[in-house]
Write a protein that holds these residues in place. Structure first.
Motif, PDB file in Angstrom:
ATOM      1  N   HIS A 196     162.158  66.032  88.956  1.00  0.00           N
ATOM      2  CA  HIS A 196     161.982  65.076  90.045  1.00  0.00           C
ATOM      3  C   HIS A 196     162.775  63.799  89.835  1.00  0.00           C
ATOM      4  O   HIS A 196     163.214  63.167  90.798  1.00  0.00           O
ATOM      5  CB  HIS A 196     160.498  64.741  90.216  1.00  0.00           C
ATOM      6  CG  HIS A 196     160.226  63.782  91.331  1.00  0.00           C
ATOM      7  ND1 HIS A 196     159.576  62.593  91.154  1.00  0.00           N
ATOM      8  CD2 HIS A 196     160.559  63.840  92.649  1.00  0.00           C
ATOM      9  CE1 HIS A 196     159.502  61.948  92.311  1.00  0.00           C
ATOM     10  NE2 HIS A 196     160.084  62.684  93.230  1.00  0.00           N
ATOM     11  N   GLU A 197     162.983  63.420  88.593  1.00  0.00           N
ATOM     12  CA  GLU A 197     163.702  62.190  88.282  1.00  0.00           C
ATOM     13  C   GLU A 197     164.564  62.401  87.041  1.00  0.00           C
ATOM     14  O   GLU A 197     164.311  63.324  86.250  1.00  0.00           O
ATOM     15  CB  GLU A 197     162.724  61.037  88.017  1.00  0.00           C
ATOM     16  CG  GLU A 197     161.872  60.619  89.202  1.00  0.00           C
ATOM     17  CD  GLU A 197     162.654  59.871  90.269  1.00  0.00           C
ATOM     18  OE1 GLU A 197     163.853  59.595  90.060  1.00  0.00           O
ATOM     19  OE2 GLU A 197     162.068  59.567  91.323  1.00  0.00           O
TER      20      GLU A 197
ATOM     21  N   LYS B   5     169.322  63.763  93.331  1.00  0.00           N
ATOM     22  CA  LYS B   5     168.563  62.601  92.897  1.00  0.00           C
ATOM     23  C   LYS B   5     169.492  61.519  92.341  1.00  0.00           C
ATOM     24  O   LYS B   5     170.273  61.760  91.443  1.00  0.00           O
ATOM     25  CB  LYS B   5     167.551  63.001  91.821  1.00  0.00           C
ATOM     26  CG  LYS B   5     166.545  64.051  92.237  1.00  0.00           C
ATOM     27  CD  LYS B   5     165.632  63.572  93.352  1.00  0.00           C
ATOM     28  CE  LYS B   5     164.708  62.460  92.929  1.00  0.00           C
ATOM     29  NZ  LYS B   5     163.613  62.227  93.918  1.00  0.00           N
ATOM     30  N   HIS B   6     169.389  60.334  92.925  1.00  0.00           N
ATOM     31  CA  HIS B   6     170.057  59.148  92.374  1.00  0.00           C
ATOM     32  C   HIS B   6     171.557  59.367  92.158  1.00  0.00           C
ATOM     33  O   HIS B   6     172.068  59.271  91.045  1.00  0.00           O
ATOM     34  CB  HIS B   6     169.373  58.724  91.076  1.00  0.00           C
ATOM     35  CG  HIS B   6     167.910  58.486  91.216  1.00  0.00           C
ATOM     36  ND1 HIS B   6     167.389  57.348  91.808  1.00  0.00           N
ATOM     37  CD2 HIS B   6     166.842  59.257  90.867  1.00  0.00           C
ATOM     38  CE1 HIS B   6     166.057  57.416  91.804  1.00  0.00           C
ATOM     39  NE2 HIS B   6     165.709  58.565  91.251  1.00  0.00           N
TER      40      HIS B   6
END
Length: 383
Positions: free
Chosen positions: A64-65, A157-158
């Motif tokens: 998720h991160e 993500k990011h």
């Protein structure tokens, strides 16, 4: 500096709302595991969602991160104790272990854990961390076994964070669009470069989606975040949930909420096929102090539901699909105590899909909705 409009997006045609297994069946099993994805598929999910981050050697894994302390057992590995470090991600400092400090071989020595304390912890330490390749292989296998097309819904993500990461020699580890190029190489090889592929690529940032729009025909979705909901039902915007982070870096003053105005949606439709707004953007709920469920406590479940904000209808008028998030049986029911009732409400409202940690509840809600359809044949036609 503002981003400029790009090529026209092609509106999608969707004949039935879809249920997306949010991080798999994460209400039951640790998130982003092959076992959790398989359970979501077994429960009837049309798509499964792998959030993607990069390892030190540039491999895409489902987490998720970039921070992996809360979702893996890395803290119990003494050999990795020294890897814990402080790092800024989208303007926020974290003291954690980061995927980009581990090779894929090292990641494969870790096991997933349940990140929510109130959920079943008995599966902690059992399941390895999957790569995107493994997720694709699973969905293809399950599609063959079940006779229905299982889609994937990867999130980058990011993107800015990954593009700016530096190694021990202060050189960029990946650089601009390395992540996006690597993702497209995998997806095009597995599914072809086609808008008919059972894939949506999603991101909270904008620049990477604009880049992807010129490189692929695969469907793209602009995610829309926020910080909270005010008592009067208006959306609260505070960093780091106020703006796409690439807007922050570029000095673009537009907020996530600005992307859901008439002008904002006209901009989004130039590069994306759909939007993924947090659900309070679609349905207004008000804290009026009434204990509707009679439990003696005022919670978000007690909020008065006032109906559509008009965002859904406006997005549809502009040819954009709307997939909203996140629906959980154990949290976050703005204006609803019963999670199935909540999801049915959103399906009835006309969303094209929703993300849920509990895919079985999502399927049941869709079956109860006036927008329910006959199942797999229509889903296959939609793809």
């Amino acid at each position: 500096m503002s981003l400029q409009n790009t090529a026209e997006a092609t509106p999608l045609e969707n004949k039935a709302p879809i249920v997306i297994g949010h991080r798999g069946a994460s209400g039951y099993l640790p998130e982003h595991t092959l076992e959790g994805y398989a359970l979501a598929i077994e429960m009837g999910a049309d798509y499964i969602e792998p959030d993607l981050v990069l390892t030190k050697d540039g491999q895409m894994i489902a987490r998720h991160e970039p921070m992996i302390g809360a979702t893996t057992d890395v803290a119990s590995h003494p050999e990795f104790a020294s890897r814990k470090t402080r790092r800024m991600v989208d303007g926020v400092e974290y003291n954690d272990w980061f995927a980009s400090d581990f090779t894929l071989a090292e990641i494969k020595t870790l096991r997933a854990i349940q990140s929510r304390a109130g959920r079943d912890q008995q599966y902690n330490g059992l399941y390895p961390i999957p790569t995107l390749d493994e997720v694709i292989a699973l969905t293809k296998q399950k599609s063959s076994e079940t006779g229905r097309t299982i889609g994937i819904y990867p999130e980058i993500k990011h993107s800015t964070y990954h593009a700016e990461l530096k190694d021990e020699h202060n050189r960029k580890l990946f650089g601009p669009h390395f992540f996006e190029k690597r993702l497209l190489n995998k997806l095009h090889a597995a599914y072809g470069n086609s808008a008919c592929a059972p894939i949506f690529i999603q991101s909270f940032e904008v620049s990477n989606l604009i880049y992807l729009n010129f490189k692929t025909n695969i469907k793209l979705v602009q995610l829309i975040d926020a910080d909270d909901v005010n008592a009067d039902g208006s959306i609260s915007l505070a960093a780091p949930y106020r703006q796409p982070y690439d807007f922050v870096v570029l000095g673009d003053l537009r907020t996530f909420a600005d992307l859901l105005t008439e002008e904002g949606l006209d901009f989004v439709r130039t590069y994306a096929d759909g939007i993924g707004p947090w659900k309070p953007y679609l349905v207004k709920t008000v804290d009026d102090g009434i204990d509707r469920d009679g439990d003696g406590k005022l919670t978000i479940n007690d909020r008065r539901v006032e109906g559509s904000t008009g965002v859904l209808e406006m997005a549809h008028e502009k040819g954009l699909q709307v997939h909203t998030w996140t629906f959980r049986n154990d949290a976050g029911g703005y204006g609803f105590t019963d999670p199935e009732e909540e999801m049915t409400y959103y399906f009835d409202l006309g969303v094209d899909g929703l993300f849920t940690d509990f895919p079985d509840t999502g399927i049941s809600a869709r079956d109860q909705s006036k927008n329910a359809t006959g199942g797999d044949a229509l889903f296959t036609e939609r793809l």
